[in-house]
Design an enzyme around this catalytic site. Structure first.
Site, PDB file in Angstrom:
ATOM      1  N   SER A 144       0.765  -0.859  -0.116  1.00  0.00           N
ATOM      2  CA  SER A 144       0.170  -0.028   0.289  1.00  0.00           C
ATOM      3  C   SER A 144       0.904   1.076  -0.067  1.00  0.00           C
ATOM      4  O   SER A 144       1.438   1.515  -0.661  1.00  0.00           O
ATOM      5  CB  SER A 144      -0.734  -0.392   0.955  1.00  0.00           C
ATOM      6  OG  SER A 144      -1.482   0.688   1.072  1.00  0.00           O
ATOM      7  N   SER A 145       0.394   1.881   0.531  1.00  0.00           N
ATOM      8  CA  SER A 145       0.981   3.649   0.621  1.00  0.00           C
ATOM      9  C   SER A 145       1.010   4.678   1.707  1.00  0.00           C
ATOM     10  O   SER A 145      -0.317   4.353   2.174  1.00  0.00           O
ATOM     11  CB  SER A 145       0.903   4.476  -0.641  1.00  0.00           C
ATOM     12  OG  SER A 145       1.330   5.700  -1.030  1.00  0.00           O
ATOM     13  N   TYR A 160      -5.299   7.818  -7.064  1.00  0.00           N
ATOM     14  CA  TYR A 160      -4.533   6.758  -6.337  1.00  0.00           C
ATOM     15  C   TYR A 160      -3.624   6.418  -4.439  1.00  0.00           C
ATOM     16  O   TYR A 160      -4.336   5.712  -4.894  1.00  0.00           O
ATOM     17  CB  TYR A 160      -2.168   7.781  -6.496  1.00  0.00           C
ATOM     18  CG  TYR A 160      -0.835   6.682  -5.749  1.00  0.00           C
ATOM     19  CD1 TYR A 160      -1.099   5.118  -6.909  1.00  0.00           C
ATOM     20  CD2 TYR A 160      -0.224   6.701  -5.161  1.00  0.00           C
ATOM     21  CE1 TYR A 160       0.181   4.674  -5.940  1.00  0.00           C
ATOM     22  CE2 TYR A 160       0.265   6.239  -4.423  1.00  0.00           C
ATOM     23  CZ  TYR A 160       0.830   5.045  -4.476  1.00  0.00           C
ATOM     24  OH  TYR A 160       2.061   4.219  -4.814  1.00  0.00           O
ATOM     25  N   LYS A 164      -5.376   3.616  -3.318  1.00  0.00           N
ATOM     26  CA  LYS A 164      -4.546   2.250  -2.132  1.00  0.00           C
ATOM     27  C   LYS A 164      -5.375   2.542  -0.681  1.00  0.00           C
ATOM     28  O   LYS A 164      -4.897   0.975   0.051  1.00  0.00           O
ATOM     29  CB  LYS A 164      -2.598   3.505  -1.754  1.00  0.00           C
ATOM     30  CG  LYS A 164      -2.205   3.172  -3.140  1.00  0.00           C
ATOM     31  CD  LYS A 164      -1.498   1.570  -3.273  1.00  0.00           C
ATOM     32  CE  LYS A 164      -0.864   1.273  -3.657  1.00  0.00           C
ATOM     33  NZ  LYS A 164      -0.076  -0.108  -4.375  1.00  0.00           N
TER      34      LYS A 164
HETATM   35  P1  NDP Z   1       7.758   0.865  -9.880  1.00  0.00           P
HETATM   36  O1  NDP Z   1       6.960   1.949 -10.945  1.00  0.00           O
HETATM   37  O2  NDP Z   1       8.836   1.076 -10.451  1.00  0.00           O
HETATM   38  O3  NDP Z   1       7.245  -0.277 -10.861  1.00  0.00           O
HETATM   39  C1  NDP Z   1       5.952  -0.446 -10.664  1.00  0.00           C
HETATM   40  C2  NDP Z   1       5.795  -2.658 -10.753  1.00  0.00           C
HETATM   41  O4  NDP Z   1       4.739  -2.174 -11.039  1.00  0.00           O
HETATM   42  C3  NDP Z   1       7.010  -2.829 -12.049  1.00  0.00           C
HETATM   43  O5  NDP Z   1       7.205  -3.190 -12.419  1.00  0.00           O
HETATM   44  C4  NDP Z   1       5.771  -2.379 -13.478  1.00  0.00           C
HETATM   45  O6  NDP Z   1       5.596  -3.260 -14.040  1.00  0.00           O
HETATM   46  C5  NDP Z   1       4.403  -3.349 -12.191  1.00  0.00           C
HETATM   47  N1  NDP Z   1       3.081  -3.601 -12.912  1.00  0.00           N
HETATM   48  C6  NDP Z   1       1.985  -1.876 -13.268  1.00  0.00           C
HETATM   49  N2  NDP Z   1       1.215  -2.612 -13.691  1.00  0.00           N
HETATM   50  C7  NDP Z   1       1.510  -3.857 -13.525  1.00  0.00           C
HETATM   51  C8  NDP Z   1       0.799  -4.762 -14.482  1.00  0.00           C
HETATM   52  N3  NDP Z   1      -0.612  -4.106 -14.758  1.00  0.00           N
HETATM   53  N4  NDP Z   1       0.476  -6.230 -14.597  1.00  0.00           N
HETATM   54  C9  NDP Z   1       1.492  -6.545 -13.639  1.00  0.00           C
HETATM   55  N5  NDP Z   1       2.883  -5.190 -12.992  1.00  0.00           N
HETATM   56  C10 NDP Z   1       2.063  -4.079 -13.397  1.00  0.00           C
HETATM   57  O7  NDP Z   1       7.171   1.466  -8.412  1.00  0.00           O
HETATM   58  P2  NDP Z   1       8.035   1.537  -7.256  1.00  0.00           P
HETATM   59  O8  NDP Z   1       8.398  -0.469  -7.138  1.00  0.00           O
HETATM   60  O9  NDP Z   1       8.029   2.379  -6.526  1.00  0.00           O
HETATM   61  O10 NDP Z   1       6.127   0.674  -6.437  1.00  0.00           O
HETATM   62  C11 NDP Z   1       6.544  -0.526  -6.361  1.00  0.00           C
HETATM   63  C12 NDP Z   1       5.019  -0.744  -5.305  1.00  0.00           C
HETATM   64  O11 NDP Z   1       5.388  -0.212  -3.991  1.00  0.00           O
HETATM   65  C13 NDP Z   1       3.324   0.125  -6.234  1.00  0.00           C
HETATM   66  O12 NDP Z   1       2.271  -0.611  -5.421  1.00  0.00           O
HETATM   67  C14 NDP Z   1       3.862   1.124  -5.050  1.00  0.00           C
HETATM   68  O13 NDP Z   1       2.560   1.741  -5.297  1.00  0.00           O
HETATM   69  C15 NDP Z   1       3.659   1.372  -3.705  1.00  0.00           C
HETATM   70  N6  NDP Z   1       4.071   2.194  -3.378  1.00  0.00           N
HETATM   71  C16 NDP Z   1       6.056   3.109  -4.009  1.00  0.00           C
HETATM   72  C17 NDP Z   1       6.471   4.191  -3.216  1.00  0.00           C
HETATM   73  C18 NDP Z   1       7.240   4.955  -4.051  1.00  0.00           C
HETATM   74  O14 NDP Z   1       7.753   5.512  -3.116  1.00  0.00           O
HETATM   75  N7  NDP Z   1       8.302   4.207  -5.013  1.00  0.00           N
HETATM   76  C19 NDP Z   1       6.009   4.785  -1.895  1.00  0.00           C
HETATM   77  C20 NDP Z   1       5.032   4.155  -2.025  1.00  0.00           C
HETATM   78  C21 NDP Z   1       4.180   2.561  -1.982  1.00  0.00           C
HETATM   79  P3  NDP Z   1       6.294  -2.128 -15.898  1.00  0.00           P
HETATM   80  O15 NDP Z   1       8.010  -2.453 -15.603  1.00  0.00           O
HETATM   81  O16 NDP Z   1       6.446  -3.556 -17.015  1.00  0.00           O
HETATM   82  O17 NDP Z   1       5.954  -1.327 -15.737  1.00  0.00           O
END
Ligand code: NDP
Length: 237
Positions: A144-145, A160, A164
């Site tokens: 989540s977030s 977003y 979440k």
């Molecule tokens: P990134 O944008 O770096 O990575 C997102 C990942 O999700 C990628 O692997 C992307 O794949 C994948 N993805 C998106 N849509 C789909 C889909 N339809 N099916 C399968 N895979 C999908 O994000 P983060 O690593 O930062 O985030 C990971 C999680 O952490 C998320 O849920 C985010 O909301 C949460 N989060 C992140 C924060 C941050 O500061 N970074 C803060 C709070 C929460 P592809 O490469 O194909 O696009």
């Protein structure tokens, strides 16, 4: 050969960012990890990286917005492992950074709900059959977030944030429904993490962002369920 005796973990969106780091840390802890990604090339590359480091990782294609893809991934998993111990719903999208609820584009809201809420629900429903075969008690972790929190909600990224918050409701619903099956379900706020989504100014490296998720997957007591976590502490919804 099927994975039988090892602990197994399946992570969605594990080709980059926090998901990839979760997979790395769990593989280092001895888990057989299943790296899910919607893009075949990116997913294979991420799994290959871990295998080259001597760790156990298998790629499975899975787009969380596509029910057929989820069903197919579930079938592929059953050919490779006889049980699932940990399911991590990590895949997510953030499209309305800087957005405003007064002008919220309903299609953007639909996309956020489809990927961040409907996706995890369908993934849990389909993979439940494998979690029920875990000998240690299954664990589901929804990434989540902090912006999901109703107690601390601001006007930031409404689609977003709303998605979440809904994901947290998904956590509570499944936690209640699965308690008698000895399957735990928790939400995690990873903090502001330096990934493509978090951007270069974020104050946390991916190692820290993955930490509490890995703790819940591998170390937290099986009694902990239906809670929201940040830095291994329970926080208000
Ligand atoms: P990134 O944008 O770096 O990575 C997102 C990942 O999700 C990628 O692997 C992307 O794949 C994948 N993805 C998106 N849509 C789909 C889909 N339809 N099916 C399968 N895979 C999908 O994000 P983060 O690593 O930062 O985030 C990971 C999680 O952490 C998320 O849920 C985010 O909301 C949460 N989060 C992140 C924060 C941050 O500061 N970074 C803060 C709070 C929460 P592809 O490469 O194909 O696009």
């Amino acid at each position: 050969m099927k994975t039988e005796h090892q602990r197994t973990a399946l992570i969605t969106g594990a080709n980059r960012g926090i998901g990839k780091e979760i997979a790395r840390q769990l593989a280092q802890r001895g888990f057989a990890v299943f790296i899910c990604a919607r893009d075949i090339m990116k997913g294979r590359e991420a799994a290959e990286e871990l295998c080259q480091a001597g760790l156990e990782a298998t790629f499975i294609q899975l787009d969380v917005t596509d029910p057929v893809s989820i069903r197919t991934a579930c079938g592929t998993f059953s050919q490779k492992a006889d049980h699932l111990d940990v399911l991590i719903n990590n895949a997510g999208i953030l499209e309305d950074h800087g957005g405003n609820i007064l002008e919220l584009n309903p299609e953007m809201l639909d996309r956020a709900l489809k990927a961040n809420v409907r996706g995890p629900i369908m993934v849990i429903q389909d993979f439940l059959q494998h979690l029920q075969k875990s000998k240690t008690g299954g664990r589901i972790i929804n990434v989540s977030s902090g912006v999901s929190s109703l107690a601390r909600m601001t006007t930031y990224a409404p689609a977003y944030s709303i998605s979440k918050t809904a994901l947290n409701a998904v956590t509570k619903q499944f936690a209640g429904a699965l308690k008698e099956h000895n399957i735990t379900v928790n939400s995690v706020d990873p903090g502001w993490v330096r990934t493509d989504m978090g951007g270069p100014s974020a104050n946390r490296p991916v190692e820290k962002g993955a930490e509490t998720i890995v703790w819940l997957a591998a170390d937290a007591p099986q009694s902990e369920t239906g809670k929201f976590w940040h830095d291994k502490q329970e926080v208000a919804w």
